[in-house]
Design an enzyme around this catalytic site. Structure first.
Site, PDB file in Angstrom:
ATOM      1  N   VAL A  37       0.839  -1.201   0.000  1.00  0.00           N
ATOM      2  CA  VAL A  37       0.000   0.000   0.000  1.00  0.00           C
ATOM      3  C   VAL A  37       0.874   1.251   0.000  1.00  0.00           C
ATOM      4  O   VAL A  37       0.619   2.213  -0.736  1.00  0.00           O
ATOM      5  CB  VAL A  37      -0.933   0.000   1.229  1.00  0.00           C
ATOM      6  CG1 VAL A  37      -1.721   1.312   1.310  1.00  0.00           C
ATOM      7  CG2 VAL A  37      -1.895  -1.186   1.170  1.00  0.00           C
ATOM      8  N   THR A  38       1.919   1.247   0.825  1.00  0.00           N
ATOM      9  CA  THR A  38       2.847   2.379   0.877  1.00  0.00           C
ATOM     10  C   THR A  38       3.496   2.628  -0.480  1.00  0.00           C
ATOM     11  O   THR A  38       3.593   3.768  -0.944  1.00  0.00           O
ATOM     12  CB  THR A  38       3.943   2.120   1.927  1.00  0.00           C
ATOM     13  OG1 THR A  38       3.346   1.965   3.212  1.00  0.00           O
ATOM     14  CG2 THR A  38       4.936   3.273   1.980  1.00  0.00           C
ATOM     15  N   ASP A  72      -0.927   6.797   2.932  1.00  0.00           N
ATOM     16  CA  ASP A  72      -0.001   6.859   4.058  1.00  0.00           C
ATOM     17  C   ASP A  72      -0.721   6.540   5.367  1.00  0.00           C
ATOM     18  O   ASP A  72      -0.101   6.141   6.344  1.00  0.00           O
ATOM     19  CB  ASP A  72       0.630   8.253   4.135  1.00  0.00           C
ATOM     20  CG  ASP A  72       1.864   8.272   5.004  1.00  0.00           C
ATOM     21  OD1 ASP A  72       2.614   7.281   4.980  1.00  0.00           O
ATOM     22  OD2 ASP A  72       2.077   9.262   5.726  1.00  0.00           O
ATOM     23  N   ASP A  75      -2.011   2.393   4.961  1.00  0.00           N
ATOM     24  CA  ASP A  75      -1.042   1.334   5.268  1.00  0.00           C
ATOM     25  C   ASP A  75      -1.069   0.973   6.746  1.00  0.00           C
ATOM     26  O   ASP A  75      -0.915  -0.192   7.130  1.00  0.00           O
ATOM     27  CB  ASP A  75       0.369   1.704   4.805  1.00  0.00           C
ATOM     28  CG  ASP A  75       0.937   2.942   5.506  1.00  0.00           C
ATOM     29  OD1 ASP A  75       0.239   3.523   6.362  1.00  0.00           O
ATOM     30  OD2 ASP A  75       2.069   3.334   5.187  1.00  0.00           O
ATOM     31  N   GLY A  76      -1.318   1.975   7.601  1.00  0.00           N
ATOM     32  CA  GLY A  76      -1.417   1.703   9.027  1.00  0.00           C
ATOM     33  C   GLY A  76      -2.654   0.897   9.365  1.00  0.00           C
ATOM     34  O   GLY A  76      -2.623   0.012  10.232  1.00  0.00           O
ATOM     35  N   ARG A  80      -2.645  -2.831  11.144  1.00  0.00           N
ATOM     36  CA  ARG A  80      -3.373  -3.143  12.373  1.00  0.00           C
ATOM     37  C   ARG A  80      -4.390  -4.255  12.183  1.00  0.00           C
ATOM     38  O   ARG A  80      -4.749  -4.947  13.134  1.00  0.00           O
ATOM     39  CB  ARG A  80      -4.069  -1.879  12.904  1.00  0.00           C
ATOM     40  CG  ARG A  80      -3.123  -0.881  13.546  1.00  0.00           C
ATOM     41  CD  ARG A  80      -3.882   0.202  14.283  1.00  0.00           C
ATOM     42  NE  ARG A  80      -4.626   1.052  13.360  1.00  0.00           N
ATOM     43  CZ  ARG A  80      -4.117   2.124  12.756  1.00  0.00           C
ATOM     44  NH1 ARG A  80      -2.842   2.438  12.938  1.00  0.00           N
ATOM     45  NH2 ARG A  80      -4.857   2.860  11.969  1.00  0.00           N
ATOM     46  N   SER A  87       6.397  -3.360  10.930  1.00  0.00           N
ATOM     47  CA  SER A  87       7.667  -3.762  11.521  1.00  0.00           C
ATOM     48  C   SER A  87       8.676  -2.643  11.386  1.00  0.00           C
ATOM     49  O   SER A  87       8.384  -1.561  10.874  1.00  0.00           O
ATOM     50  CB  SER A  87       8.185  -5.007  10.799  1.00  0.00           C
ATOM     51  OG  SER A  87       8.384  -4.703   9.425  1.00  0.00           O
ATOM     52  N   ASP A  98       8.242   8.398   1.944  1.00  0.00           N
ATOM     53  CA  ASP A  98       7.690   9.738   2.187  1.00  0.00           C
ATOM     54  C   ASP A  98       8.597  10.807   1.590  1.00  0.00           C
ATOM     55  O   ASP A  98       8.133  11.788   1.010  1.00  0.00           O
ATOM     56  CB  ASP A  98       7.539   9.992   3.692  1.00  0.00           C
ATOM     57  CG  ASP A  98       6.292   9.348   4.272  1.00  0.00           C
ATOM     58  OD1 ASP A  98       5.450   8.856   3.490  1.00  0.00           O
ATOM     59  OD2 ASP A  98       6.170   9.321   5.509  1.00  0.00           O
TER      60      ASP A  98
END
Length: 207
Positions: A37-38, A72, A75-76, A80, A87, A98
């Site tokens: 995703v990032t 951004d 991705d978190g 989760r 990691s 970024d």
């Protein structure tokens, strides 16, 4: 995913998480992790900035970049929900990409001014790019030395908001807004660099 988000992202995170959770679950079910995703978000940002901005499509470019910048946060959400990649490697990748995305956004704006022979704004926007990199480097270097550096007027979210809003409004026909935005961002970024240098210096004097 980088876990040291700024105050702005922390404030937005609960609402954005609720909105993006269904999409995050769908990605996890398909085996797509946060690092993918990032990478997609960064690639989309780079292509949008270097394609739309030099062509003068500031509004469309800003809207497209905004969509990919939201990756951004996505991705978190994926991390989760069990998508893996949350990691040390994920944090490093996220922070590094970024910087790539930021460089593409300001490079696109620099090309926009170059093609319009606006030498002054080329210099101002280039300063924004360099100062923004220094803001991020100062924090990373300080934390690498075991210090804190969560201070400053213009962190990454603020810089992106100013740049993208100014570009979008300029593309919609608001006069002078893009040069004003770049000047404001240049000053704010310079102040932030100084704030972080002073903050770190004060900590080292106490040791």
């Amino acid at each position: 995913m980088a876990y040291d988000r700024t105050a702005m992202l922390k404030l937005l995170r609960p609402a954005v998480t609720r909105i993006m959770t269904p999409l995050g679950k769908a990605l996890v079910r398909r085996g797509i992790g946060p690092n993918v995703v990032t990478a997609i978000g960064t690639l989309g940002t780079v292509v949008s900035a270097l394609l739309f901005f030099p062509l003068g499509q500031l509004a469309w470019g800003s809207l497209a970049i905004t969509v990919f910048v939201l990756f951004d946060l996505l991705d978190g959400v994926v991390a989760r929900l069990g998508g893996g990649g949350g990691s040390t490697w994920g944090a490093f990748l996220d922070s590094t990409l970024d910087r790539v995305a930021d460089a593409a956004i300001f490079s696109g704006l620099i090309l926009y001014f170059v093609l319009r022979d606006d030498v002054l704004m080329v210099a101002v926007t280039l300063f924004c790019l360099v100062a923004g990199a220094l803001v991020s480097y100062a924090k990373a270097r300080a934390e690498g030395l075991g210090l804190t550096c969560d201070v400053g007027l213009a962190e990454r979210p603020e810089r992106l908001v100013v740049a993208l809003v100014a570009a979008c409004l300029s593309g919609l026909g608001v006069p002078y807004i893009l040069p004003v935005g770049m000047w404001v961002l240049a000053v704010a970024s310079a102040v932030t660099v100084v704030q972080r240098v002073v903050h770190v210096h004060r900590q080292t004097r106490k040791r």
